[in-house]
Motif scaffolding. Structure first.
Motif, PDB file in Angstrom:
ATOM      1  N   SER B 714     -18.863 -18.039  -1.417  1.00  0.00           N
ATOM      2  CA  SER B 714     -18.384 -19.153  -0.605  1.00  0.00           C
ATOM      3  C   SER B 714     -18.422 -18.771   0.867  1.00  0.00           C
ATOM      4  N   ILE B 715     -17.986 -19.723   1.672  1.00  0.00           N
ATOM      5  CA  ILE B 715     -17.963 -19.485   3.109  1.00  0.00           C
ATOM      6  C   ILE B 715     -16.814 -18.581   3.506  1.00  0.00           C
ATOM      7  N   SER B 716     -16.031 -18.115   2.510  1.00  0.00           N
ATOM      8  CA  SER B 716     -14.775 -17.474   2.865  1.00  0.00           C
ATOM      9  C   SER B 716     -14.917 -16.092   3.488  1.00  0.00           C
ATOM     10  N   PHE B 718     -16.389 -15.418   5.945  1.00  0.00           N
ATOM     11  CA  PHE B 718     -16.200 -15.688   7.370  1.00  0.00           C
ATOM     12  C   PHE B 718     -14.722 -15.611   7.743  1.00  0.00           C
ATOM     13  N   PHE B 719     -13.906 -16.226   6.908  1.00  0.00           N
ATOM     14  CA  PHE B 719     -12.471 -16.245   7.219  1.00  0.00           C
ATOM     15  C   PHE B 719     -11.893 -14.838   7.151  1.00  0.00           C
ATOM     16  N   LEU B 720     -12.288 -14.104   6.112  1.00  0.00           N
ATOM     17  CA  LEU B 720     -11.758 -12.749   5.956  1.00  0.00           C
ATOM     18  C   LEU B 720     -12.177 -11.882   7.148  1.00  0.00           C
ATOM     19  N   HIS B 722     -13.059 -12.957  10.263  1.00  0.00           N
ATOM     20  CA  HIS B 722     -12.597 -13.384  11.590  1.00  0.00           C
ATOM     21  C   HIS B 722     -11.098 -13.565  11.692  1.00  0.00           C
ATOM     22  N   SER B 723     -10.413 -13.488  10.566  1.00  0.00           N
ATOM     23  CA  SER B 723      -8.990 -13.788  10.591  1.00  0.00           C
ATOM     24  C   SER B 723      -8.238 -12.915  11.587  1.00  0.00           C
ATOM     25  N   VAL B 732      -4.686 -14.281   5.774  1.00  0.00           N
ATOM     26  CA  VAL B 732      -5.847 -15.156   5.978  1.00  0.00           C
ATOM     27  C   VAL B 732      -5.506 -16.606   5.595  1.00  0.00           C
ATOM     28  N   PHE B 740      -8.179 -21.998  11.317  1.00  0.00           N
ATOM     29  CA  PHE B 740      -9.506 -22.435  10.857  1.00  0.00           C
ATOM     30  C   PHE B 740      -9.485 -23.897  10.403  1.00  0.00           C
TER      31      PHE B 740
ATOM     32  N   PRO D  55      -5.178 -12.175  -0.200  1.00  0.00           N
ATOM     33  CA  PRO D  55      -5.955 -12.213   1.044  1.00  0.00           C
ATOM     34  C   PRO D  55      -5.111 -11.889   2.271  1.00  0.00           C
ATOM     35  N   ILE D  57      -5.090  -9.156   5.060  1.00  0.00           N
ATOM     36  CA  ILE D  57      -5.968  -8.084   5.525  1.00  0.00           C
ATOM     37  C   ILE D  57      -5.179  -6.773   5.567  1.00  0.00           C
ATOM     38  N   ASP D  65     -10.834 -15.144  -2.649  1.00  0.00           N
ATOM     39  CA  ASP D  65     -11.226 -16.229  -1.743  1.00  0.00           C
ATOM     40  C   ASP D  65      -9.972 -16.916  -1.207  1.00  0.00           C
TER      41      ASP D  65
ATOM     42  N   TRP E  65     -14.371 -23.759  15.849  1.00  0.00           N
ATOM     43  CA  TRP E  65     -15.001 -22.995  14.770  1.00  0.00           C
ATOM     44  C   TRP E  65     -16.266 -23.698  14.333  1.00  0.00           C
ATOM     45  N   PHE E  69     -17.488 -23.603   8.802  1.00  0.00           N
ATOM     46  CA  PHE E  69     -16.247 -22.841   8.607  1.00  0.00           C
ATOM     47  C   PHE E  69     -15.025 -23.620   9.044  1.00  0.00           C
ATOM     48  N   GLY E 184     -19.320 -23.439  -2.879  1.00  0.00           N
ATOM     49  CA  GLY E 184     -18.584 -22.555  -1.985  1.00  0.00           C
ATOM     50  C   GLY E 184     -18.443 -23.081  -0.574  1.00  0.00           C
TER      51      GLY E 184
END
Ligand code: NA
Ligand code: NA
Lengths: 89, 933, 110, 122, 505, 162
Positions: B714-716, B718-720, B722-723, B732, B740, D55, D57, D65, E65, E69, E184
């Protein structure tokens, strides 16, 4: 050794939860059910703590705290409902 | 611009009419005639051009996508009709001045009349079929409004609706036909359509198009079997009958036949459909006209019959027949309009139209009688009058028709029969009204001649009848020629508009018709007796009954389907989903995907089992409501444990808090509700529901299984990624929520706020009687606020606030955040309400929850908008690290302000909702017996 | 983690688990609502307390950071359990839940 | 694990739908709540089932996810608002019709067959 | 990035916040501020229409963004058109409401503005989940508005509406989940790209998700068999609310247009034109059902509510066929029907206010006040609604008829539409003649005076149908361009490449 | 303004400050500052919600009481556990305990103590707050229970709340 103890404990607490659910279903009166639910909340706290121990993280502790708070308020509200009808009056 | 002007002037006049109405009937009549006069003046200069068979087209773009344009066309045919419309229109305007009473709504009358005139001009002058269609339906509409001019009369209303239904419905068919023609030709412009006759006739869709177009024409021109609306349209004021329902509007149908003659005529299909319809109508109208005791009824059926005649002529498909048809259009318009006006005078002066009561008016109004008698003679086909001429041509054409075998006899026989009837009913009109003894108990007695000016229009028309009858070539010859050349679209054959063609077969037929008619009239009583054996059908009643039946059926059908049963609607919705998702899911084949199953651990399995059992018990035991509620709590608890188990601490916390608040909410409601659900669904119904539920459940199970066992990306990432560096937080999920996808969250808290405000508004004036005791009949305890609870609640609030602050502050980096913090604060406040009561708690709260909600939303919005100042889009976040003595380094993120907005909104909304329900309780207003400790 | 603390943690865990289980057993086995009320207020609360303590010890060793959040939860539970019990007892008396035969004294009218 | 989770979601859906089809407001609300639990779990699980990969960090080696979690959070909150509204609406309906039937009717004689089932059941 | 895109969302939000604070403010102040907000919304919508008219896509990326995203707003011709329709309808309904319908509780204006905000988000968002949120915003506000005004009549229809939509929201989430679990991603443009390469089980999951989504949108659009909640709910709502609701079903239609043309459009490979073979017959049956309902309606508002169903069917049939001409026709019809239905709701309410206890029921009653004025409004509205010339409904209908020129679809669509029109004419003429003409002697129990502002807004809404005819040329040019733009999905997916605001700007 | 800089409920503020240190997982400069701020701020907001001020006269007795409580809880749990596990049926008694304490908080503390300690649960407080209904799981006689409660808990509490 701790791991073994941990899993045994988890087993015991899970079993306890199942027994509580049995009581909850059995009743026979509404207060019995609420009491069982309240106990179930406490079991849930234990399970969350144990999960934290298994995962080696403290991230779930606040969830446990929250269960404690919410469980209490829930039980009180149910108790009040049973005896008074209106929870907020 | 001149041709559109002709069409639009009457509409402008219509707009102005109500103004002139203030000046009285004369003023408005004069004002209303102005557009018609101007229009005539505009048309006059075109005569030269048209007489040569040329065509003038003026076109303006309107809706090119549709092929619709403002294009107008003036040729002989449109001129003929335009003149009819304008000239008879002028006469009607004048006549109406005297016909209408001063208290009547003359403004509306003239406005509608002018609208009609404009629409009619539009039909005949439109050079684009769609444009013509628009005017076509407009005439139906104005006709509807004019028929029902006397809205207080039931007959008028019903007649109007019937006319609208038939002509409007036919109009829709015509529309379809025109669209098909347009599609075949590729254009709706008349030039193109008329030039493409062969193409149209060869096209596979020709039969459909022709049928649809004819439906339009026949309904409008009251052809059998659609003729029935016309007599009932006679409920209209008589000038309207004269104008719309004899001279002009009903001619729109035959106009259409003429207009599309080159495009559609000349096939067998055309011949059979048009001529047989015309024949049937001709006979039927003539027959019924004879039977009518109502003066206008007689004229109406005679109109039907004459329209049938014209249609039959067009149907014959010969050029001469078409010319005869055009000629008869003029003739019928003149004699019928004058007859209607005369009938109107009679009605006006006697107060009735029943010919059994009206007798011997010759003595009272000889002038009118003379005019009527001339016009009626023309209708009967007496020589030297215009009706005779076109009928003669009709007889000739009927003889010329070459039908195979015995069928060849049919047209002449029909023609003669119709002629006999025409003479008979004309005779009846004359004899029954003006002679035949003395009047019988007239509402207005004695009748006398109408005002001078009311007779002028009749005089003019009768004069025209005579003029045309005697000097046909001079009077209308050129016009007919021009019209014929426009209609036929090619060389006009030789023909003669002579008064006398010699002793020939048509003349014989005329003679037979004449004497036969007189004979029939003399034997009318037998005829009436003969007819009396049949049951009279009142079309209006039938129409009403049909409509009523339809309405009734529709109502019952709607009631059945739109049953007002939520259970059914919900069932339909669920079944729709199942049906839609079923096929793709059966195509899945293997439900377990590439990543396969991971092993189960026992505690999780037991928890899942608990959840499943609890959910099932909730459903099975739902009738015991409190039990269901407790079981629901178990489900909620296990769900939140599940979130924790599968790596979602934030979700676990949120779910848990929300669940408790929901349960409290449900209990607040349950207080007022029965604590038991009665058993009221039948067993089959329950089995059905179980089947639906199981299908849905199995479907979801399979989908979930298929989904969970398949790898995905998935696009996630990116979140991980850039968070932390760009969102300034390590949690996140929280960074997604406030940064986001902060806009989702703004929407989410808006939902919360709206719900609370809506709840508050909804409960504002709601009164509910609480039960005096619980479901088992125990009265409620006296003790509203138990001491121990109140005491423990005291320190709870400050402690909970502190925990909220803690949860709030860590939310950006650790599980927590504004939403959960807000719920904790809310729950702590709710505990105060529970423990110490509404009155006690409200006394200590100095703010309105509305304002808290507003403040929360404002914080979130303003925080979002802050970035606009720096040229960044809404909700762009920023963060920084600040170092203070003692405190050390800490992070400040703009997202925190946003989260504060969330926090406040949650508190305001939750409490406003719950407290609004709590306020329903009667105890909240009066202080309870036992003050909280 | 030192062996002692590991022993301690394990022991506390097992103790906690045992008490939790006993509490649940009590809830299931005891004859009437009023007697059942005793089980969770004491055994279960203590059981969770023990598990919390093991968590405190574990994380204090593991993260080299004193973990007191658990203590807070325990204290909270101890504070609230009696109140819950009180409310539920009142509810039971209101509903007229009968004590087991052989109980001396009577519940109060509500 | 996946099969078990799927069964949980299936059960929640089935029970939710069954209650949704009941005739009184209260079970309908309970049904909607069950359904929304199922839906939330489903939406959550679109990020797949993993243990200890929260999730946050720095708290784990791999992270699950986070997006479905954020979506579910939003869905939970919205669901709460909606539930609150529908609960109050059913109260309002009760106040207006003096009956908690979903169609607001009152004092309709129970079906005959039901009396029989009742009698048979007891 | 153009900040104007934000305006139609931020303006009502701020306006609603202000309303939340003004619990004790005098009603005149609240009305003034609320109306000012609605006017500003209209202004912003018009600005966006002008912007969109150049045919390019504009995006607004929240939080700077990059899509997929973050959440983006996407402005194109379709969105701008919907915004303007909503704003115009909103403003006129709002003016009507200010005439007195807003009394009763203080939350009306706030809810009204929130409703507009939700609608505007739905039209602008380029994110599937954000569309869900938008739906929820507009739904919850509509629940509140529906219940506005007290009385017991609207509770049960309201309850049905709410419960069904809650189930709808659950289904929406499930479908979003199914689609996300394979692709996704949530951004519509990204989804459009992701969907193309699917195969095997992935494909089937997305297909099932897509079809479920169609059910959700169908529920919002009120297509058979998911439309039965609508007539009673709309008929019972306070007039300006019902008028505003004229656009609510259009949101469902909009969503179908947006998602099914972009994500499941011609380029979607095996998923191309997903569900459209279902949609077409259903649309026709809906149309037929609407006509039957209208024919059997017992009150004017009920009649108009069924007209909503009729328009849904009429609108979705060409949408399902998906040709450019059909889409353009549908959009023109959408404009016409939205205003007409909205206006008719207001007129029915005015009629109701002038007929005493007979209200808007189609029964004989004493002669109403202001009969001429009201009957003219009703006539114009009915003519436009029934699709009789010369008003806009007619043009919408022939555009639709013209867009299908062959095949079995033509036969079905033409017959249903034309016969439907015929029966609608009968329904309206019957209702109108009874209500306006069939009077009995007697006096009205509740004589009321027509309020100028209220009448003007009702009249203006009805008059828009005439405006549409006059401006038919430019409007069809716009809708043609919109339809063409909708078919050009490549241009939409190109928004993914639009750069964000640079650092340190 | 300055007069707001007081701690209206000092005991509460102490409690809050302590709690914050617990929550922050370790005492640091930041936690102390924040703790102080919150310990001041929160009571300002919530003081109205705690109208009755508890007056601990002899605060130093609190730890001893708490210690005894913890000890009793543990003992209580074992005895209840034994009872649960043994096949012998319990001998329950409802005891009406005459209260000497008057302060509601004091009564609450006593009632809570009773609930947490061997075989007793506070079931109800009478309306006039003079009698406590105690359910005993397993006791020989009511008087035995009354005496135990009075000596072990109520007396120290009375000293604290004088
Ligand atoms: Na006579
Ligand atoms: Na005890």
């Amino acid at each position: 050794m701790m791991t073994a103890a941990l899993y045994i404990t988890i087993g015991m607490v899970t079993l306890a939860a199942v027994l509580n659910v049995c009581r909850l279903i059995k009743g026979p009166d509404a207060p019995d059910r609420v009491l069982a639910l309240d106990t179930l909340y406490v079991n849930a706290i234990a399970l969350i703590i144990l999960l934290g121990l298994v995962l080696g993280t403290r991230l779930y502790l606040e969830a446990a705290l929250l269960i404690a708070v919410m469980g209490f308020v829930g039980t009180v509200a149910m108790g009040k409902y049973l005896k008074r009808g209106s929870v907020i009056e | 611009m001149s041709l559109p002007l002709v069409v639009f002037l009457p509409f402008l006049g219509a707009l102005a009419a109500p103004l002139f109405a203030l000046g009285g009937r004369t003023a408005i009549a004069i004002a209303s005639s102005v557009p018609a006069l101007i229009a005539l003046a505009v048309l006059f200069p075109f005569w030269e051009t048209l007489a040569n068979g040329d065509v003038v087209v003026q076109s303006y773009e309107w809706l090119p996508t549709l092929g619709l344009s403002f294009s107008f066309r003036l040729d002989g045919l449109s001129l003929l009709f335009a003149l009819l419309i304008l000239l008879i229109g002028l006469l009607v305007i004048l006549y109406s001045r005297y016909y209408l009473k001063s208290h009547e709504n003359v403004g509306k009358f003239y406005a509608l009349l002018l609208c009609f005139m404009g629409s009619m001009l539009g039909i005949v002058m439109a050079s684009n079929l769609l444009l013509m269609m628009i005017f076509w339906e407009l005439t139906s509409l104005t006709s509807f409004l004019l028929i029902s001019f006397w809205t207080h009369k039931q007959g008028a209303r019903r007649g109007a609706r019937m006319a609208l239904a038939v002509t409007g419905g036919g109009g829709l068919a015509l529309l379809a036909g025109i669209l098909i023609i347009g599609n075949i030709v590729g254009s709706f412009e008349l030039d193109a359509v008329l030039a493409a006759g062969d193409q149209i006739k060869a096209h596979a869709m020709y039969p459909v198009a022709l049928t649809l177009v004819l439906l339009g024409a026949f309904t409008k021109s009251a052809q059998f079997p659609f003729h029935f609306w016309l007599p009932h349209a006679m409920e209209a004021p008589t000038p309207i009958s004269a104008y719309l329902h004899s001279a002009t509007m009903v001619k729109a149908g035959v106009f259409l036949l003429a207009r599309l003659y080159p495009a559609l005529a000349g096939t067998e299909m055309w011949f059979y459909m048009v001529s047989f319809t015309g024949m049937a109508t001709l006979l039927l109208g003539a027959y019924v006209a004879m039977l009518k005791h109502d003066l206008k009824g007689l004229l109406a059926y005679s109109t039907v019959s004459n329209l049938g005649l014209i249609t039959l002529l067009f149907g014959m498909g010969t050029k001469l027949a078409a010319i005869a048809a055009l000629f008869h259009v003029i003739n019928h318009a003149t004699f019928k309009a004058s007859l209607f006006m005369a009938a109107g005078i009679v009605d006006h002066e006697t107060g009735t139209r029943d010919m059994r009561r009206i007798n011997g008016l010759w003595r009272y109004m000889p002038h009118t009688a003379t005019l009527a008698m001339v016009a009626a003679s023309s209708m009967a086909g007496v020589p030297l009058l215009n009706g005779f001429l076109s009928k003669e041509m009709f007889f000739a054409e009927s003889l010329a028709l070459n039908l195979p075998g015995l069928w060849g006899w049919l047209p002449p026989i029909v023609a003669i029969l119709a002629g006999i009837f025409a003479v008979a009913y004309s005779a009846r009109f004359v004899h029954d009204v003006f002679f035949n003894g003395k009047p019988v108990d007239l509402p207005i007695y004695p009748p006398h001649e109408p005002p001078r000016y009311m007779k002028i229009p009749v005089e003019i028309l009768v004069f025209a009848c005579i003029m045309v009858g005697v000097f046909p070539t001079i009077s209308v010859g050129p016009l007919i020629y021009a019209a014929a050349s426009a209609t036929l679209g090619e060389a006009v054959p030789d023909y003669e508009l002579a008064v006398f063609h010699g002793f020939n077969l048509p003349l014989m037929m005329s003679l037979i018709a004449f004497f036969g008619g007189l004979l029939m009239y003399s034997q009318r009583q037998r005829f009436f007796d003969f007819h009396a054996r049949f049951r009279e059908i009142d079309e209006k009643a039938v129409f009403e009954a049909v409509v009523a039946r339809c309405v009734n059926l529709a109502n019952r059908f709607t009631g059945k389907i739109e049953s007002g049963s939520l259970q059914r609607y919900a069932m339909l919705l669920v079944v729709a989903v199942i049906a839609m998702a079923f096929l793709p899911l059966t195509n899945l084949g293997l439900y377990i995907g590439a990543s396969g199953l991971t092993p189960v651990d026992w505690p999780t399995a037991i928890a899942a089992g608990t959840l499943i059992v609890s959910a099932i018990i909730t459903a099975v035991m739902h009738r015991e409501r409190f039990f269901a509620l407790v079981m629901l709590s178990v489900v909620g608890l296990v769900v939140s444990l599940g979130f924790a188990r599968f790596s979602a601490p934030d979700l676990a916390m949120t779910q848990l808090s929300v669940e408790v608040v929901t349960i409290v909410l449900l209990m607040l409601a349950l207080y007022y509700m029965p604590s038991w659900t009665p058993l009221e669904t039948t067993t089959p119904r329950r089995i059905r529901d179980i089947a639906i539920a199981l299908t849905a459940g199995i479907g979801m199970t399979l989908v979930t299984l298929a989904m969970l066992t398949r790898p995905f990306s998935s696009i996630s990432s990116f979140f991980l990624e850039h968070s932390k560096p760009h969102g300034g937080g390590t949690n996140v999920v929280n960074v997604i929520l406030v940064d986001f996808r902060g806009f989702d969250t703004l929407g989410e808290i808006s939902v919360l706020a709206i719900a609370a405000l809506g709840i508050y508004a909804m409960l504002k004036n709601t009164a509910l009687t609480p039960p005096s005791g619980d479901g088992q009949g125990h009265p409620w305890t006296r003790d509203a606020h138990p001491m121990m609870l109140a005491q423990i609640a005291r320190p709870m609030l400050p402690l909970a606030l502190m925990v909220s602050v803690y949860i709030f502050l860590r939310g950006h980096n650790m599980p927590g955040g504004g939403f959960i913090a807000g719920l904790i604060t809310s729950v702590a406040l709710i505990l105060q309400y529970i423990a110490s009561g509404m009155v006690w708690t409200e006394e200590r709260i100095s703010f309105r929850y509305h304002n808290v909600i507003g403040l929360g939303l404002l914080f979130a919005t303003v925080c979002g908008a802050g970035s606009l100042v720096f040229g960044y889009p809404f909700l762009t976040s920023t963060f920084g690290h600040i170092t203070w003595p003692v405190v050390g380094e800490f992070e400040v993120a703009s997202a925190m302000v946003f989260d504060l907005g969330v926090y406040l909104t949650v508190i305001g909304a939750t409490l406003l909702a719950l407290v609004s329900i709590g306020r329903l309780s009667p105890h909240s207003a009066i202080k309870s017996k036992k003050e909280p400790v | 983690m030192s062996l002692i603390s590991e022993y301690l943690v394990s022991a506390l865990l097992l103790l906690g688990g045992a008490f939790t289980l006993i509490g649940a057993l009590g809830l299931l086995r005891l004859p009437d609502f009023y007697t059942r009320l005793h089980a969770p207020t004491k055994a279960t609360t203590l059981g969770v307390g023990a598990i919390m303590l093991s968590s405190v010890i574990y994380f204090s060793n593991h993260d080299q950071q004193l973990g007191f959040s658990e203590t807070l939860i325990t204290v909270f539970l101890f504070l609230t359990a009696p109140v819950s019990a009180n409310i539920l007892a009142k509810a039971a008396m209101h509903i007229g839940v009968k004590p087991v035969r052989g109980t001396r004294g009577r519940p109060w009218e509500q | 694990m996946e099969l078990m989770f799927a069964l949980v979601i299936g059960t929640l859906t089935a029970t939710g739908v069954y209650l949704l089809l009941r005739a009184r407001t209260f079970p309908v609300v309970v049904g909607l709540t069950l359904l929304s639990y199922g839906v939330n779990l489903f939406l959550f699980s679109t990020g797949r089932l993993v243990t200890g990969q929260q999730p946050i960090i720095g708290s784990a080696e791999h992270y699950t996810d986070p997006l479905p979690q954020a979506l579910v959070l939003t869905a939970i909150v919205i669901g709460f608002a909606m539930t609150a509204f529908v609960v109050v609406l059913s109260l309002r309906s009760l106040a207006d019709h003096d009956d908690d039937h979903v169609d607001g009717r009152r004092d309709e004689p129970p079906l005959r067959e039901i009396d029989e089932t009742e009698a048979n059941g007891q | 990035m153009n900040d104007w895109l934000l305006a139609p969302i931020l303006i009502p939000l701020l306006g609603a916040i202000v309303q939340a604070f003004m619990g004790y403010a005098p009603i005149s102040l609240r009305r003034t501020l609320a109306l000012a907000t609605t006017v500003l919304i209209l202004v912003s919508a018009i600005v966006l229409l002008i912007l969109a008219n150049d045919g390019s896509y504009r995006i607004y990326a929240f939080g700077n963004w990059q899509p997929p995203f973050g959440i983006v707003l996407v402005l194109d011709r379709l969105a701008a058109l919907m915004l303007v329709v909503t704003a115009v309808l909103g403003l006129l309904s709002h003016i009507y409401a200010v005439g007195g319908a807003d009394e009763g509780n203080r939350q009306f204006h706030g809810l009204f503005l929130f409703q507009l905000m939700g609608l505007n988000i739905a039209f602008l968002t380029g994110d599937l989940f954000n569309l869900f949120v938008a739906f929820e915003v507009l739904l919850i506000a509509s629940y509140g508005l529906l219940m506005h005004g007290g009385g017991t009549a609207r509770t049960v229809p309201g309850l049905h509406y709410v419960v069904l939509n809650l189930v709808g929201s659950a289904i929406f989430l499930i479908s979003v989940g199914m689609i996300y679990s394979v692709t996704g991603t949530l951004n519509m443009a990204d989804l459009a790209l992701a969907v193309r390469g699917l195969s095997g089980a992935d494909l089937e999951i997305v297909r099932a998700g897509g079809l479920m989504l169609l059910v959700v949108f169908g529920l919002k659009a009120a297509i058979l068999p998911l439309c039965f909640w609508l007539p009673k709910a709309y008929a019972k709502a306070t007039a300006p609310v019902a008028a505003l609701f004229a656009v609510m079903t259009k949101v469902g239609t909009y969503a179908i247009l947006r998602v099914y043309l972009l994500v499941f459009g011609d380029n979607a490979g095996p998923l191309a034109n997903l569900g459209m073979d279902w949609l077409f017959p259903l649309a026709l049956i809906t149309l037929a059902m609407g006509v039957i309902g209208a024919l059997g309606a017992g009150s004017l508002k009920n009649l108009v509510a069924w007209q909503v169903i009729i328009s849904v069917g009429t609108l979705l049939a060409p949408v399902a066929l998906g040709s450019e001409a059909g889409l353009s026709a549908a959009l023109f019809y959408l404009l016409s029907t939205t205003f007409t239905v909205g206006g008719l709701f207001l007129v029915s309410d005015l009629v109701s206010s002038q007929r005493g206890s007979a209200a808007d029921r189609i029964i004989t009653a004493p002669k109403m006040r202001n009969r001429t004025f009201l009957s003219v409004l009703f006539l114009v509205g009915a003519v436009a609604a029934a699709g009789i010339p010369p008003l806009s409904g007619f043009f919408g209908k022939i555009l639709i008829l013209q867009s299908v020129q062959s095949g079995a679809e033509m036969g079905w669509l033409w017959s249903v539409l034309l016969i439907g029109s015929f029966l609608t004419v009968i329904a309206y003429s019957r209702a109108g003649s009874i209500v306006f003409w069939r009077t009995v002697d007697g006096h009205l129990e509740r004589p009321a005076r027509l309020n100028g502002r209220v009448s003007a807004s009702a009249g203006a809404l009805i008059a828009l149908t005439v405006t549409l005819v006059v401006l038919a040329g430019p409007i069809t040019r716009y809708t043609d361009a919109t339809a063409a733009q909708l078919h050009n999905t490549a241009a939409y997916t190109a928004i993914l490449q639009i750069p964000m605001v640079a650092e340190g700007n | 303004m300055l007069d707001r800089l007081t701690f209206p409920q000092p005991w509460l503020s102490v409690l809050l400050f302590t709690t914050w240190q617990f929550l922050s997982n370790g005492v640091s400069g930041a936690s102390v500052v924040m703790g102080l701020v919150l310990a001041w701020l929160i009571p300002q907001i919530t003081s109205g919600f705690w109208p009755e001020r508890p007056v601990f006269v002899k605060a130093w007795r609190v730890p001893a009481y708490l210690l005894r409580l913890v000890q009793d809880i543990i003992v209580a749990s074992f005895s209840v556990a034994r009872l649960i596990l043994s096949p012998r049926p319990p001998r329950p008694v409802f005891v009406a305990y005459p209260l000497s304490l008057e302060h509601p908080l004091a009564i609450t503390i006593l009632a809570s103590t009773i609930s947490l300690t061997p075989g007793t649960v506070s079931a109800d407080v009478s309306d006039d707050q003079k009698t406590l209904l105690v359910h005993t799981l397993d006791a020989d006689s009511a008087q035995e229970v009354i005496d135990a409660i009075h000596n072990r808990y109520e007396k120290p509490l009375m000293e604290m709340f004088q």
